[in-house]
Design an enzyme around this catalytic site. Structure first.
Site, short mmCIF file in Angstrom:
data_model
loop_
_atom_site.label_atom_id
_atom_site.label_comp_id
_atom_site.label_asym_id
_atom_site.label_seq_id
_atom_site.Cartn_x
_atom_site.Cartn_y
_atom_site.Cartn_z
N ARG A 9 -29.32 -71.48 8.91
CA ARG A 9 -28.76 -70.13 8.85
C ARG A 9 -29.49 -69.25 9.85
O ARG A 9 -30.57 -68.72 9.57
CB ARG A 9 -28.93 -69.59 7.43
N ARG B 298 -23.08 -79.21 14.07
CA ARG B 298 -24.30 -78.46 13.71
C ARG B 298 -25.16 -79.18 12.70
O ARG B 298 -26.30 -78.74 12.43
CB ARG B 298 -23.94 -77.06 13.20
N HIS C 258 -21.91 -69.82 17.45
CA HIS C 258 -21.94 -68.89 16.31
C HIS C 258 -23.25 -68.10 16.32
O HIS C 258 -24.04 -68.16 15.39
CB HIS C 258 -21.81 -69.73 15.04
N ASP D 118 -15.46 -59.71 9.20
CA ASP D 118 -15.24 -61.09 9.63
C ASP D 118 -13.94 -61.10 10.42
O ASP D 118 -12.86 -61.14 9.85
CB ASP D 118 -15.15 -62.00 8.39
N GLU E 95 -19.91 -64.13 18.25
CA GLU E 95 -19.65 -65.52 18.57
C GLU E 95 -18.59 -65.62 19.65
O GLU E 95 -17.73 -64.74 19.77
CB GLU E 95 -19.15 -66.23 17.29
O1 TA6 Z 1 -17.97 -66.89 11.96
C1 TA6 Z 1 -17.77 -66.22 10.80
C2 TA6 Z 1 -17.60 -67.21 9.68
O2 TA6 Z 1 -16.56 -68.09 9.95
C3 TA6 Z 1 -17.44 -66.47 8.36
O3 TA6 Z 1 -16.17 -66.65 7.83
C4 TA6 Z 1 -18.55 -66.99 7.48
O4 TA6 Z 1 -18.16 -67.94 6.62
C5 TA6 Z 1 -19.55 -67.49 8.51
O5 TA6 Z 1 -18.80 -68.01 9.54
C6 TA6 Z 1 -20.62 -68.43 8.03
O6 TA6 Z 1 -20.15 -69.68 7.79
P1 TA6 Z 1 -21.14 -70.80 7.19
O7 TA6 Z 1 -20.32 -72.03 7.06
O8 TA6 Z 1 -22.28 -70.95 8.17
O9 TA6 Z 1 -21.62 -70.26 5.87
#
Ligand code: TA6
Length: 265
Positions: free
Chosen positions: A41, A67, A136, A179, A237
């Site tokens: 994260r 990832r 991301h 988002d 992103e």
């Molecule tokens: O990029 C934004 C997103 O797609 C959100 O919808 C949110 O879920 C975020 O990514 C994080 O995703 P993750 O799978 O890392 O929890």
């Protein structure tokens, strides 16, 4: 040149942290889980070969397997103003995924005055290969409620919080869970009055910009995200997702570039 320091893991070819003269530019969660099979994260997770649940809405793991896969560090060179790492991911790393497809992903990470990322996908097979991709990137901000994001005015976007299609009026500001998938990926500038800096994101080979902040409730719902961490981060992103998924002919390759620069404001 200032002191530029990055941590990069072979796991996910994940640029985990990047700081300039001791100031963090990328954001990382204090609650991130470091466990095989789990995504980190923070930093720059690579979303590939699908974004979120994919276009069919039912793909797992979320954001693809890149990832959470071990990449091979294939090269490391010192250039004049940067150190450059080259990572490779190939079907051997993910044998079960994408049956019948032959591909290679090469990721170049250049750490210097600026952070430059280049992700190249090659179709080594004999059939059309299509995928979604996104870098991301989690950015450190002083207070997300006070930043402005320029470069998306007039762009249409899918608001994934409401499900509605909208058009951006003026700069983007963050006043609630955000988002959004924008149908534009030009230069984006985040102005941060609290930290007295601008973060300039320039991209190539990307059709979409995704802007994300989980705000209060979503932060509390994520076990690997601190309940009170959301004011200090913002995801900007770049990628090709949903209708902009890439279709790659046999023998062809496509590169997505992401350049992150810090300016005093
Ligand atoms: O990029 C934004 C997103 O797609 C959100 O919808 C949110 O879920 C975020 O990514 C994080 O995703 P993750 O799978 O890392 O929890």
């Amino acid at each position: 040149m200032g002191t530029s320091v990055a941590q990069v893991y072979d796991y996910g070819a994940h640029v985990w942290s990047w700081s300039l003269d001791g100031d963090a530019v990328l954001w990382t969660s204090a609650k991130s889980v470091f466990e095989t099979g789990k995504a980190l994260r923070g930093g720059v997770p690579i979303c590939w070969p699908w974004f979120g649940p994919g276009r069919t809405g039912d793909l797992t793991p979320a954001h693809g397997f890149a990832r959470i896969s071990e990449w091979t560090l294939a090269g490391r060179v010192d250039r004049a103003n940067a150190e450059v790492l080259t990572y490779v991911l190939d079907p051997e790393a993910a044998p079960a995924a994408l049956p019948g497809q032959d591909w290679r992903v090469t990721y170049e990470v250049s750490v210097g005055d600026v952070l430059e990322l280049a992700l190249t996908v090659e179709n080594l097979g004999a059939t059309l290969f299509s995928y979604e991709v996104a870098l991301h990137t989690y950015l450190t901000v002083g207070d997300v409620r006070t930043v402005t994001i320029a470069g998306l005015e007039g762009a249409s976007y899918l608001d994934k919080v409401t499900g509605r299609q909208e058009v951006q009026a003026g700069d983007v500001t963050i006043v609630a869970e955000t988002d959004r998938v924008y149908d534009r990926c030009s230069e984006v500038v985040v102005t941060d009055s609290v930290l007295g800096r601008r973060l300039r994101v320039a991209t190539e080979g990307a059709a979409n910009t995704v802007v994300w902040n989980p705000w209060v409730a979503k932060s509390a719902a994520m076990p690997d995200f601190g309940d009170d961490e959301w004011p200090g981060m913002l995801c900007i992103e770049a990628g090709n997702v949903m209708d902009h998924a890439v279709s790659l002919e046999p023998g062809r390759s496509e590169t997505l570039r992401y350049r992150l620069a810090v300016e005093a404001s």
